[in-house]
Design a protein around this motif. Structure first.
Motif, short mmCIF file in Angstrom:
data_model
loop_
_atom_site.label_atom_id
_atom_site.label_comp_id
_atom_site.label_asym_id
_atom_site.label_seq_id
_atom_site.Cartn_x
_atom_site.Cartn_y
_atom_site.Cartn_z
N PHE A 165 0.83 -1.21 0.00
CA PHE A 165 0.00 0.00 0.00
C PHE A 165 0.86 1.26 0.00
N TYR A 166 1.82 1.33 0.92
CA TYR A 166 2.61 2.55 1.05
C TYR A 166 3.60 2.71 -0.10
N LEU A 167 4.09 1.61 -0.66
CA LEU A 167 4.95 1.73 -1.83
C LEU A 167 4.16 2.23 -3.03
N ARG A 168 2.93 1.76 -3.18
CA ARG A 168 2.07 2.27 -4.26
C ARG A 168 1.76 3.76 -4.07
N ALA A 169 1.71 4.18 -2.80
CA ALA A 169 1.41 5.59 -2.51
C ALA A 169 2.61 6.50 -2.74
N GLN A 215 12.81 -3.19 -7.29
CA GLN A 215 12.80 -1.88 -7.95
C GLN A 215 12.70 -0.75 -6.94
N ALA A 216 11.88 -0.96 -5.91
CA ALA A 216 11.75 0.06 -4.87
C ALA A 216 13.07 0.30 -4.15
N LYS A 217 13.83 -0.78 -3.89
CA LYS A 217 15.14 -0.64 -3.26
C LYS A 217 16.11 0.09 -4.18
N GLU A 218 16.10 -0.28 -5.44
CA GLU A 218 17.06 0.31 -6.39
C GLU A 218 16.86 1.81 -6.56
#
Length: 278
Positions: free
Chosen positions: A41-45, A74-77
């Motif tokens: 949820f928070y990554l999508r936000a 991808q979020a980490k990168e």
């Protein structure tokens, strides 16, 4: 990410709430599906997320998030996700010939350490840009993207010998700095074992921690098994408490839902409305 749960909580990635301290607890059930929900949820936000993974590997969370349509790699990168893999990184502290960590982040694995100061400093440095504290607009993709801390799970710290008071201090300072100062959010999981499986001292410590966290949180999701026992079509129930939201109609409001977890989602039913459980 579970759209039904978003509707129940009146929250969405396009306009996510700020300043929330969410406590997830479970008893005779597994609340991990809620941790995966809030992570996706928070990554999508577009939020900057610091995830303290103390019970599973990064590959585990990554595989589940992939099914929910989010790539942790991808979020980490791109720097959106900071992931502390406790199971892997603790080897440098516990093994005599392991590579010694350069920071005190994992000092809580050492028997002589009695607090979580190093872990708290790691969280702040992960969510604060270099140069000091900033407002929400400087983190994430915009003014509606607050910084977020997710911890899975706090009960591991008790099993390592830390006092409940030390864990409560950690939670308090995280709330004060992330939820209050940065207007971000914190999500923490606390597992409650069956009473007959714990020694008396451990049980008192766990109950003290749970009560203290309940006092601090603004939203509590308590997952437990069905009172009627096992059911193939319903996996358990979630008690949702809205707490400490001053001057709002939902202050201290409680709702109970039954749930079923699927491979790529979860269904929620108001208690008594599912044909599987009357």
């Amino acid at each position: 990410m579970y759209t039904e749960l978003n509707s129940i909580l009146n929250n969405s990635p396009d306009n996510c709430k700020q300043g929330e301290f969410v406590l997830i607890s479970d008893r005779k059930a597994d609340a991990s599906f809620l941790v995966h929900h809030f992570l996706s949820f928070y990554l999508r936000a577009g939020c900057k997320v610091c995830f303290l993974g103390l019970v599973q590997s990064f590959s585990h969370y990554s595989a589940v998030s992939q099914r929910l349509g989010v790539s942790l790699l991808q979020a980490k990168e791109k720097g959106q996700l900071v992931f502390l893999e406790g199971l892997k990184d603790c080897l440098g502290v516990l093994l005599p010939d392991g590579a010694k960590p350069e920071s005190p982040t994992l000092d809580f694995f050492r028997p002589e350490c009695s607090d979580l100061r190093g872990l708290f400093e790691f969280v702040l440095s992960s969510l604060n840009p270099v140069g000091g504290a900033v407002g929400v607009g400087d983190i994430g993709s915009g003014p509606q993207s607050p910084p977020v801390l997710i911890v899975d799970d706090l009960s591991v710290l008790l099993s390592l010998g830390l006092r409940a008071g030390a864990v409560l201090d950690f939670a308090h300072y995280c709330k004060a700095n992330i939820c209050c100062e940065l207007k971000g959010n914190a999500v923490m999981l606390m597992r409650c074992e069956e009473e007959d499986e714990e020694e008396e001292g451990e049980e008192e410590s766990a109950e003290m921690l749970l009560k203290g966290l309940m006092h601090q949180c603004t939203l509590a999701l308590q997952v437990q098994g069905l009172p009627t026992g096992y059911c193939r079509d319903i996996h358990g129930q979630v008690d949702i408490w809205w707490r400490g939201q001053s001057q709002q109609l939902q202050q201290n409001q409680r709702k109970v839902f039954q749930y079923k977890v699927q491979d790529k989602g979860a269904s929620f039913f108001a208690r008594g409305t599912s044909s599987a459980v009357l």
